[in-house]
Design a protein around this motif. Structure first.
Motif, mmCIF file in Angstrom:
data_model
loop_
_atom_site.group_PDB
_atom_site.id
_atom_site.type_symbol
_atom_site.label_atom_id
_atom_site.label_comp_id
_atom_site.label_asym_id
_atom_site.label_seq_id
_atom_site.Cartn_x
_atom_site.Cartn_y
_atom_site.Cartn_z
ATOM 1 N N VAL A 72 0.842 -1.205 0.000
ATOM 2 C CA VAL A 72 0.000 0.000 0.000
ATOM 3 C C VAL A 72 0.876 1.254 0.000
ATOM 4 O O VAL A 72 0.578 2.226 -0.705
ATOM 5 C CB VAL A 72 -0.955 -0.014 1.219
ATOM 6 N N ASN A 73 1.978 1.232 0.761
ATOM 7 C CA ASN A 73 2.896 2.374 0.756
ATOM 8 C C ASN A 73 3.484 2.612 -0.625
ATOM 9 O O ASN A 73 3.592 3.756 -1.088
ATOM 10 C CB ASN A 73 4.033 2.152 1.762
ATOM 11 N N GLU A 74 3.871 1.527 -1.285
ATOM 12 C CA GLU A 74 4.452 1.670 -2.620
ATOM 13 C C GLU A 74 3.413 2.160 -3.622
ATOM 14 O O GLU A 74 3.733 2.922 -4.539
ATOM 15 C CB GLU A 74 5.051 0.333 -3.076
ATOM 16 N N ALA A 75 2.170 1.737 -3.451
ATOM 17 C CA ALA A 75 1.095 2.224 -4.329
ATOM 18 C C ALA A 75 0.881 3.722 -4.122
ATOM 19 O O ALA A 75 0.695 4.479 -5.082
ATOM 20 C CB ALA A 75 -0.202 1.457 -4.047
ATOM 21 N N ASN A 76 0.946 4.157 -2.857
ATOM 22 C CA ASN A 76 0.791 5.585 -2.569
ATOM 23 C C ASN A 76 1.943 6.394 -3.143
ATOM 24 O O ASN A 76 1.785 7.565 -3.493
ATOM 25 C CB ASN A 76 0.723 5.805 -1.055
ATOM 26 N N ARG A 77 3.107 5.751 -3.248
ATOM 27 C CA ARG A 77 4.270 6.452 -3.787
ATOM 28 C C ARG A 77 4.044 6.890 -5.237
ATOM 29 O O ARG A 77 4.577 7.901 -5.698
ATOM 30 C CB ARG A 77 5.516 5.570 -3.692
ATOM 31 N N ILE A 78 3.249 6.117 -5.982
ATOM 32 C CA ILE A 78 2.958 6.479 -7.375
ATOM 33 C C ILE A 78 2.281 7.837 -7.439
ATOM 34 O O ILE A 78 2.618 8.684 -8.277
ATOM 35 C CB ILE A 78 2.087 5.388 -8.051
ATOM 36 N N SER A 79 1.326 8.046 -6.545
ATOM 37 C CA SER A 79 0.651 9.357 -6.501
ATOM 38 C C SER A 79 1.645 10.455 -6.144
ATOM 39 O O SER A 79 1.576 11.564 -6.690
ATOM 40 C CB SER A 79 -0.480 9.330 -5.463
ATOM 41 N N ASP A 80 2.576 10.145 -5.231
ATOM 42 C CA ASP A 80 3.598 11.116 -4.869
ATOM 43 C C ASP A 80 4.467 11.490 -6.068
ATOM 44 O O ASP A 80 4.799 12.655 -6.276
ATOM 45 C CB ASP A 80 4.499 10.548 -3.766
ATOM 46 N N ILE A 81 4.855 10.487 -6.851
ATOM 47 C CA ILE A 81 5.702 10.729 -8.021
ATOM 48 C C ILE A 81 4.998 11.660 -9.000
ATOM 49 O O ILE A 81 5.589 12.608 -9.532
ATOM 50 C CB ILE A 81 6.067 9.396 -8.707
ATOM 51 N N VAL A 82 3.720 11.417 -9.207
ATOM 52 C CA VAL A 82 2.934 12.251 -10.122
ATOM 53 C C VAL A 82 2.826 13.670 -9.575
ATOM 54 O O VAL A 82 3.006 14.650 -10.317
ATOM 55 C CB VAL A 82 1.531 11.639 -10.340
ATOM 56 N N ASP A 83 2.533 13.804 -8.274
ATOM 57 C CA ASP A 83 2.409 15.133 -7.660
ATOM 58 C C ASP A 83 3.713 15.910 -7.770
ATOM 59 O O ASP A 83 3.719 17.105 -8.080
ATOM 60 C CB ASP A 83 2.008 15.005 -6.187
ATOM 61 N N GLN A 84 4.841 15.231 -7.509
ATOM 62 C CA GLN A 84 6.124 15.909 -7.575
ATOM 63 C C GLN A 84 6.454 16.333 -9.004
ATOM 64 O O GLN A 84 7.008 17.411 -9.234
ATOM 65 C CB GLN A 84 7.215 15.000 -7.018
ATOM 66 N N GLN A 85 6.102 15.477 -9.979
ATOM 67 C CA GLN A 85 6.344 15.809 -11.375
ATOM 68 C C GLN A 85 5.548 17.036 -11.797
ATOM 69 O O GLN A 85 6.020 17.889 -12.555
ATOM 70 C CB GLN A 85 5.974 14.612 -12.263
ATOM 71 N N LYS A 86 4.340 17.149 -11.266
ATOM 72 C CA LYS A 86 3.468 18.285 -11.599
ATOM 73 C C LYS A 86 3.771 19.516 -10.747
ATOM 74 O O LYS A 86 3.233 20.594 -10.993
ATOM 75 C CB LYS A 86 2.001 17.897 -11.389
ATOM 76 N N GLY A 87 4.631 19.338 -9.718
ATOM 77 C CA GLY A 87 4.916 20.444 -8.817
ATOM 78 C C GLY A 87 3.768 20.741 -7.877
ATOM 79 O O GLY A 87 3.669 21.838 -7.316
ATOM 80 N N PHE A 88 2.903 19.738 -7.665
ATOM 81 C CA PHE A 88 1.715 19.930 -6.826
ATOM 82 C C PHE A 88 2.055 19.674 -5.361
ATOM 83 O O PHE A 88 2.616 18.646 -5.009
ATOM 84 C CB PHE A 88 0.602 18.974 -7.264
ATOM 85 N N ILE A 89 1.720 20.634 -4.511
ATOM 86 C CA ILE A 89 1.888 20.470 -3.064
ATOM 87 C C ILE A 89 0.509 20.635 -2.437
ATOM 88 O O ILE A 89 0.017 21.751 -2.261
ATOM 89 C CB ILE A 89 2.885 21.493 -2.485
ATOM 90 N N GLY A 90 -0.121 19.512 -2.133
ATOM 91 C CA GLY A 90 -1.477 19.565 -1.592
ATOM 92 C C GLY A 90 -1.930 18.203 -1.104
ATOM 93 O O GLY A 90 -1.190 17.227 -1.128
ATOM 94 N N GLY A 91 -3.171 18.147 -0.648
ATOM 95 C CA GLY A 91 -3.723 16.913 -0.118
ATOM 96 C C GLY A 91 -3.604 16.848 1.394
ATOM 97 O O GLY A 91 -3.044 17.740 2.042
ATOM 98 N N GLU A 92 -4.124 15.786 1.968
ATOM 99 C CA GLU A 92 -4.091 15.632 3.419
ATOM 100 C C GLU A 92 -2.676 15.312 3.894
ATOM 101 O O GLU A 92 -1.973 14.499 3.297
ATOM 102 C CB GLU A 92 -5.044 14.522 3.850
ATOM 103 N N PHE A 93 -2.289 15.934 4.987
ATOM 104 C CA PHE A 93 -0.975 15.675 5.578
ATOM 105 C C PHE A 93 -1.137 15.641 7.087
ATOM 106 O O PHE A 93 -1.566 16.614 7.710
ATOM 107 C CB PHE A 93 0.032 16.758 5.182
ATOM 108 N N ARG A 94 -0.784 14.495 7.691
ATOM 109 C CA ARG A 94 -0.985 14.279 9.128
ATOM 110 C C ARG A 94 0.331 14.478 9.862
ATOM 111 O O ARG A 94 1.296 13.751 9.629
ATOM 112 C CB ARG A 94 -1.544 12.876 9.369
ATOM 113 N N LEU A 95 0.344 15.471 10.747
ATOM 114 C CA LEU A 95 1.570 15.867 11.436
ATOM 115 C C LEU A 95 1.404 15.711 12.945
ATOM 116 O O LEU A 95 0.440 16.203 13.530
ATOM 117 C CB LEU A 95 1.905 17.327 11.114
ATOM 118 N N GLY A 96 2.343 15.025 13.581
ATOM 119 C CA GLY A 96 2.373 14.924 15.033
ATOM 120 C C GLY A 96 3.409 15.882 15.601
ATOM 121 O O GLY A 96 4.444 16.107 14.991
#
Length: 313
Positions: A72-96
């Motif tokens: 599942v982590n590796e599958a999520n990485r695909i979305s990250d690769i696409v976002d980084q390629q597009k220069g997109f910084i967004g979506g949910e981010f959970r910070l402790g």
């Protein structure tokens, strides 16, 4: 086998309940149960022992869950690769954020970050270090801000700043007349500490034990907040140590009672920490640069000695 099925398995493994897992994954309970059953039929094994209350993983199920997290982590990485390629910084981010950092650092950078990255849905939780590590490993946090070094094999650390320890010494204390302190001046027998669960407490104990040998029975008065520790010190119950940023907004009357340490000043290392899977790195980097931009004007100390937050047995 599908990614969705694996996500359902992970949800049931976490909550040990099909109904709660369905609620968390936003599907009906029959749909979730059917998809897990299909996966079990395909693999010809049982992932869950449904005869137990609460539901438990079988031995093979534990191995499948471990592998499912990686997939599942590796599958999520695909979305990250696409976002980084597009220069997109967004979506949910959970910070402790640990409690001894949250009230001072968050107001310094949060408004700037939200303004600069409006597409990021930042979800922030105040958590102790132990819980943060658990949630980072389980995938329930994307990153955290904590005192380091933690030396955890599955977590990366990016130092943000070094925050010196400051001593609050009331008028009636034995160290009040000293202009600056040395670590050898400290004595746990008259030190007011945060309660268990705060890594800053462990750092103070480690600092004191570096120069002397103490038994845990030499101190007993603990509190849940720095403000309470200062009030107790004012009542003549001892002295206390606080992180530097906590001293900036105090009344001038109290500021006069703070003392710094001689160089190298004992300090805690504050870092942005995240899983080695390095998901959502574009947001992590955005956080790092935002915090670095505001903190360098507040903390100018250079000659410091890092005190470990790891509790020594």
């Amino acid at each position: 086998m599908t990614i969705t099925q694996l996500k359902y398995v992970l949800a049931v493994a976490e909550h040990a309940n099909f109904t709660k897992a369905a609620e968390k994954t936003f599907v009906t309970q029959p749909t979730l149960s059917m998809q897990i059953q299909k996966l079990e039929d395909e693999l010809d094994i049982l992932i869950f022992d449904r005869s137990k209350k609460p539901i438990a993983l079988t031995d093979i199920g534990k191995e499948i869950v471990s592998q499912a997290k990686n997939i599942v982590n590796e599958a999520n990485r695909i979305s990250d690769i696409v976002d980084q390629q597009k220069g997109f910084i967004g979506g949910e981010f959970r910070l402790g954020v640990i409690p001894t950092i949250m009230p001072t650092l968050l107001p310094m950078f949060l408004k700037n970050f939200i303004k600069k990255y409006p597409k990021v849905k930042l979800k922030i939780e105040e958590l102790n270090t132990e819980t943060i590590i658990e949630r980072l490993e389980d995938g329930h946090l994307d990153a955290a801000i904590a005192a380091t070094p933690l030396l955890h094999p599955n977590i990366k650390e990016r130092p943000l700043y070094y925050e010196p320890f400051m001593a609050y010494v009331p008028h009636n204390h034995r160290l009040h007349d000293k202009k600056s302190l040395e670590t050898t001046d400290l004595d746990l027998s008259d030190m007011l500490l945060l309660e268990d669960g705060h890594c800053f407490k462990d750092g103070v104990i480690n600092l004191c034990k570096a120069t002397r040998d103490y038994d845990d029975e030499s101190f007993s008065l603990e509190s849940g907040s720095f403000e309470t520790l200062v009030k107790l010190a004012n009542e003549g119950l001892g002295m206390t140590l606080l992180p530097y940023l906590h001293t900036l907004d105090l009344p001038e009357k109290e500021k006069a009672l703070y003392k710094s340490f001689k160089d190298p000043s004992p300090a805690r290392e504050v870092s942005l920490i995240y899983p080695k899977s390095e998901l959502k790195m574009q947001i992590i980097e955005a956080l790092r640069t935002t915090i670095a931009g505001v903190i360098k004007g507040a903390i100018l100390f250079q000659n410091v000695e890092i005190i470990s937050p790891i509790a020594k047995k």
